[in-house]
Design a protein around this motif. Structure first.
Motif, mmCIF file in Angstrom:
data_model
loop_
_atom_site.group_PDB
_atom_site.id
_atom_site.type_symbol
_atom_site.label_atom_id
_atom_site.label_comp_id
_atom_site.label_asym_id
_atom_site.label_seq_id
_atom_site.Cartn_x
_atom_site.Cartn_y
_atom_site.Cartn_z
ATOM 1 N N VAL A 84 0.866 -1.181 0.000
ATOM 2 C CA VAL A 84 0.000 0.000 0.000
ATOM 3 C C VAL A 84 0.900 1.227 0.000
ATOM 4 O O VAL A 84 1.708 1.421 0.910
ATOM 5 N N TRP A 85 0.761 2.045 -1.028
ATOM 6 C CA TRP A 85 1.582 3.243 -1.196
ATOM 7 C C TRP A 85 0.789 4.427 -0.659
ATOM 8 O O TRP A 85 -0.186 4.860 -1.250
ATOM 9 N N THR A 86 1.230 4.930 0.506
ATOM 10 C CA THR A 86 0.496 6.018 1.159
ATOM 11 C C THR A 86 1.240 7.347 1.105
ATOM 12 O O THR A 86 0.623 8.405 1.249
ATOM 13 N N GLU A 87 2.551 7.330 0.952
ATOM 14 C CA GLU A 87 3.324 8.573 0.930
ATOM 15 C C GLU A 87 4.593 8.363 0.122
ATOM 16 O O GLU A 87 4.956 7.235 -0.213
ATOM 17 N N GLY A 88 5.273 9.465 -0.182
ATOM 18 C CA GLY A 88 6.489 9.374 -0.965
ATOM 19 C C GLY A 88 6.193 9.228 -2.446
ATOM 20 O O GLY A 88 5.051 9.317 -2.895
ATOM 21 N N THR A 89 7.252 8.979 -3.201
ATOM 22 C CA THR A 89 7.129 8.870 -4.653
ATOM 23 C C THR A 89 6.824 7.428 -5.068
ATOM 24 O O THR A 89 6.953 6.493 -4.269
ATOM 25 N N ALA A 90 6.436 7.269 -6.334
ATOM 26 C CA ALA A 90 6.205 5.927 -6.864
ATOM 27 C C ALA A 90 7.480 5.106 -6.825
ATOM 28 O O ALA A 90 7.449 3.894 -6.571
ATOM 29 N N GLU A 91 8.617 5.771 -7.039
ATOM 30 C CA GLU A 91 9.900 5.059 -7.003
ATOM 31 C C GLU A 91 10.174 4.509 -5.610
ATOM 32 O O GLU A 91 10.672 3.384 -5.451
ATOM 33 N N ASP A 92 9.837 5.292 -4.570
ATOM 34 C CA ASP A 92 10.011 4.811 -3.191
ATOM 35 C C ASP A 92 9.165 3.563 -2.945
ATOM 36 O O ASP A 92 9.622 2.599 -2.317
ATOM 37 N N ALA A 93 7.926 3.594 -3.409
ATOM 38 C CA ALA A 93 7.038 2.447 -3.215
ATOM 39 C C ALA A 93 7.555 1.222 -3.955
ATOM 40 O O ALA A 93 7.506 0.097 -3.438
ATOM 41 N N GLU A 94 8.075 1.433 -5.169
ATOM 42 C CA GLU A 94 8.605 0.317 -5.938
ATOM 43 C C GLU A 94 9.854 -0.262 -5.283
ATOM 44 O O GLU A 94 10.035 -1.489 -5.233
ATOM 45 N N ASN A 95 10.726 0.604 -4.768
ATOM 46 C CA ASN A 95 11.929 0.133 -4.074
ATOM 47 C C ASN A 95 11.562 -0.702 -2.856
ATOM 48 O O ASN A 95 12.212 -1.710 -2.552
ATOM 49 N N SER A 96 10.517 -0.270 -2.136
ATOM 50 C CA SER A 96 10.090 -1.024 -0.958
ATOM 51 C C SER A 96 9.582 -2.405 -1.364
ATOM 52 O O SER A 96 9.851 -3.409 -0.688
#
Length: 493
Positions: A84-96
């Motif tokens: 679940v991507w709630t904050e930050g950039t799309a790249e941050d969510a993908e890295n996670s």
């Protein structure tokens, strides 16, 4: 609340390179894809033993035919990732999500697919929301998965609700990390610390299974004879909770006793004036490779997350002959479970008591600054934020030169090295020598020949300025630490 979702049943459809990354082999799911182990990292005594414990693919626990009860087919866990991507950039969510894939592979699972959803906040009921949870169920069926791994720590109620929808086992990021720690712990202390963390995680997540768990009624009540036969009792869940609490208390006592032993050894090194250097950093950043390169320690080096759990202490020397200790510590990760920080607190105190910290950063990672922030957050939690720090940008041989230059510019004390090739290691040793505390008490003493131990300690921990052999002993002028100066006081020349 936004209902927009970035999702897929095929990881290759994820935005950017995230999905691409999920179906590749173990090495490419990790940050250092081109980083192969070699004999130059030292003797890998544990590699064969750990490989022998890996799970085997193509096996399953599902019953093929109810008429053949003895037949079982064991299977490697096949997982679908959910984020679940709630904050930050799309790249941050993908890295996670990439990191979650690497964690799952390290635990021995086969990552089949990934699903990333954009929300303002996780759904309090099912974490994803009931509609998206049903779509996740469709992905699980299509891929033939038997486990869903969520990129967050779920509340017990969220996990149960999600399991009711997807109809397979659901685990969260915390449980996954705990499983990896349980697989990799080798020492008695490491195993006790991991078990303590697991029990602390499990305690609030115990759940009963209806009336079959009840022990409130004693005697023959279950058989229908209630009057006059009721007695005191406790539910099965209460019994389990009591046993877990007893085991937690016992483990804490054991860890406290082991901590006392380690403290004694550490205080002995301090008393002899031996400076200490701790190696800390994000998991898989190359800490053990660096220790092997500096000391020929021969500790396990593996291109996987959390390969090192047990603290290793080795001696090393500065170019001018001063001894110091190097301590390799457990790696950190984003959202490191607080149960692990609590359980490993006694081990992490090695960092807090160090004279110098080598903070190792993977220069080839997509988000090295995020790694630095995550590590510093954990260091602050164990009261080690004030230790003098050198940022060691490792894997410079495969990192983007622009990224390395950016890190060196932004950090006050930083150096780029490659533990794999040895580049920059000599400069790092010189830098460590310059940052270590130097002896500051000047002494002029006549040491009897039968006290060679004192002369040896001057050579090991002090700076010898002048020496002369005389009839009654060795006349020495040197710079030493306060403790050694007090022992040398009776021999003042």
């Amino acid at each position: 609340m936004s209902d927009y979702a970035v999702e897929t049943s095929d990881p290759r459809d994820l935005p950017g390179a995230a999905g691409d990354h999920l179906l590749r082999g173990r090495a490419s799911a990790l940050a250092g894809a081109a980083y192969e182990s070699s004999d130059r990292d030292g003797e890998q005594f544990e590699r064969e033993e750990r490989a022998a414990l890996q799970r085997i693919g193509g096996l399953s626990t599902e019953l093929e035919d109810v008429t053949e009860v003895e037949y079982r087919q064991l299977r490697l866990e096949r997982v679908v990732l959910a984020g679940v991507w709630t904050e930050g950039t799309a790249e941050d969510a993908e890295n996670s999500l990439r990191e979650l894939a690497a964690l799952a592979e390290t635990a021995g699972s086969d990552v089949l697919a990934g699903m990333l959803q954009r929300r303002q906040r996780p759904d309090p009921g099912t974490w994803l929301g009931s509609g998206k949870a049903q779509e996740l169920r469709d992905v699980v069926i299509a891929e033939g998965a038997d486990t869903v791994v969520c990129d967050s720590e779920l509340a017990p109620s969220q996990r149960r609700a999600l399991e009711d929808i997807v109809k397979v086992k659901v685990i969260d990021r915390t449980a996954l990390i705990l499983d990896i720690f349980a697989q990799h712990a080798k020492s008695r202390e490491g195993k006790a610390q991991v078990e303590l963390a697991q029990l602390q995680y499990l305690l609030p997540r115990l759940r009963g299974w209806g009336e079959s768990m009840s022990r409130q009624a004693g005697g023959r009540v279950a058989g229908g004879e209630g009057i006059g036969s009721r007695g005191p009792g406790e539910t099965k869940i209460e019994l389990d909770r009591r046993r877990i609490n007893s085991r937690i208390a016992k483990l804490r006592r054991e860890i406290r006793d082991m901590k006392t032993h380690r403290d004694t050894k550490r205080h002995s090194r301090k008393a002899h004036g031996v400076p200490s250097v701790a190696i800390a950093g994000y998991t898989n950043a190359g800490k053990s490779s660096l220790l092997n390169r500096l000391t020929d320690a021969g500790v396990l080096v593996e291109n996987q997350l959390f390969a090192t759990l047990d603290t290793t202490v080795r001696r090393a020397e500065t170019p001018d002959g001063r001894e110091f200790t190097l301590t390799d510590t457990v790696g950190f990760v984003r959202q490191l479970p607080h149960e692990l920080i609590d359980a490993f607190r006694s081990t992490l105190e090695e960092v807090a008591d160090a004279d110098l910290l080598l903070h190792v950063v993977d220069g080839s990672h997509p988000d090295p600054e995020g790694q630095i922030s995550a590590v510093r957050a954990v260091l602050a939690d164990v009261e080690a934020a004030d230790v003098k720090e050198i940022i060691v940008v490792n894997k410079s041989d495969i990192a983007d030169p622009d990224v390395v230059d950016r890190l060196l510019r932004h950090e006050k004390h930083a150096i780029a090295v490659s533990a794999h090739t040895g580049a920059g290691i000599a400069e790092l040793i010189e830098l460590v020598a310059g940052e270590l505390p130097r002896p500051g008490v000047r002494v002029a003493v006549l040491i009897p020949y039968d006290r060679g131990d004192l002369l040896s300690r001057i050579h090991e921990t002090g700076e010898l300025l002048d020496s002369e052999h005389t009839e009654h002993g060795t006349r020495v002028e040197a710079l030493v630490g306060p403790d050694l100066a007090a022992e040398l006081a009776p021999f003042g020349a």
